[in-house]
Design an enzyme around this catalytic site. Structure first.
Site, PDB file in Angstrom:
ATOM      1  N   SER A  99       0.867  -1.180   0.000  1.00  0.00           N
ATOM      2  CA  SER A  99       0.000   0.000   0.000  1.00  0.00           C
ATOM      3  C   SER A  99       0.895   1.217   0.000  1.00  0.00           C
ATOM      4  O   SER A  99       2.083   1.131   0.367  1.00  0.00           O
ATOM      5  CB  SER A  99      -0.868  -0.005   1.269  1.00  0.00           C
ATOM      6  N   TYR A 145      -2.345  -1.131  10.469  1.00  0.00           N
ATOM      7  CA  TYR A 145      -2.262  -1.280   9.016  1.00  0.00           C
ATOM      8  C   TYR A 145      -0.937  -0.733   8.497  1.00  0.00           C
ATOM      9  O   TYR A 145      -0.241  -1.384   7.708  1.00  0.00           O
ATOM     10  CB  TYR A 145      -3.435  -0.561   8.363  1.00  0.00           C
TER      11      TYR A 145
END
Length: 277
Positions: free
Chosen positions: A159, A172
């Protein structure tokens, strides 16, 4: 467990496909980015193992559709990636069904948003298990066969948050940074073995889940969906548009191609310029 098989080979025009006969696992692939990746790799001739959540009948339909469309075997495995043993079983079952795994796409991920001091420890553990530990366990299991065959492609869907931070996403961001580090170590250890390992780092990608978030935030904030997109979700993304799942899939497919044989240990941003700031 659902298994739908067809014979692999040429595409409908009789043209040889670049990944014919390659065995690929794509985690988190019953929807969204993972499904687009599975579809693209199947289109190029790979034998596909999909994995993820969903209704059993719908997944069976999905397997049949992918297999019929691309004339290549497609298999579903319901392994719970939060469990190390289940990840190892996923790789073992895939190898027994199709042969040694040659392409591993670690795409599965979950998210939870909260300030650190309020972040539930069980959510932290779950996110690290799915987003990071499962990547390690799957990678560890596929490497011996890849090394023996002298060829392998590991693509970790990280990401933009593997490269930068954002508030309220501690687990995350930590997991995705860990994925970037694991990608580099894997690449270095496998550099002379014919195995590449790279990370793809998307920004915001248009998926049904994001579409739902846009609608929900528009209602919650009393603003238009366009304002949510431009002023909230894409505030840091210079091109002001979502990537498509197919764009991410195309990047993954390129990393599996002969043209990418010297690309390893890289973190490839597909984020509309977000991390260029």
């Amino acid at each position: 467990m659902v298994r739908i098989l067809q014979s692999a080979g040429l595409d409908r025009t009789g043209t040889a496909r670049p990944l014919d006969g390659r065995v690929a696992i794509v985690t988190g692939s019953t929807s969204g980015i993972g499904l687009a990746i599975a579809n693209t790799l199947a289109e190029q001739g790979a034998l596909i193992v999909i994995n993820g959540l969903g209704d059993e009948a719908e997944i069976e339909r999905l397997c049949r559709e992918l297999s019929d469309r691309h004339q290549t075997p497609v298999r579903y495995d319901d392994a719970d990636l939060s469990q190390a043993g289940a990840v190892m079983d996923l790789v073992d079952r895939s190898a027994r069904a199709f042969g040694p795994v040659e392409i591993l796409v670690n795409n599965a991920g979950i998210q939870y948003v909260s300030p650190i001091e309020e972040f539930p420890p069980e959510k932290w553990d779950a996110i690290l298990a799915i987003n990071l530990s499962a990547v390690f366990h799957a990678t560890r299991c596929v490497l011996p066969d890849m090394r023996r065959r002298g060829w392998g492609r590991i693509i970790n869907v990280a990401s933009a948050h593997g490269l930068i931070g954002s508030p309220f996403k501690s687990a995350y961001v930590a997991a995705k940074h860990g994925v970037i580090g694991l990608t580099k170590v894997t690449a270095l250890e496998m550099a002379e073995a014919g195995i590449t390992c790279n990370a793809v780092c998307p920004g915001y990608v248009w998926t049904p889940l994001v579409e739902h978030q846009v609608r929900a935030q528009a209602v919650a904030h009393g603003i238009s969906e366009d304002e949510v997109v431009r002023k909230v979700l894409l505030a840091e993304q210079p091109n002001k548009r979502f990537a498509t799942a197919e764009e991410i899939a195309g990047t993954v497919a390129f990393l599996c191609s002969p043209a990418a044989a010297s690309i390893t240990g890289a973190s490839i941003s597909v984020d509309g310029g977000w991390t260029a700031h």
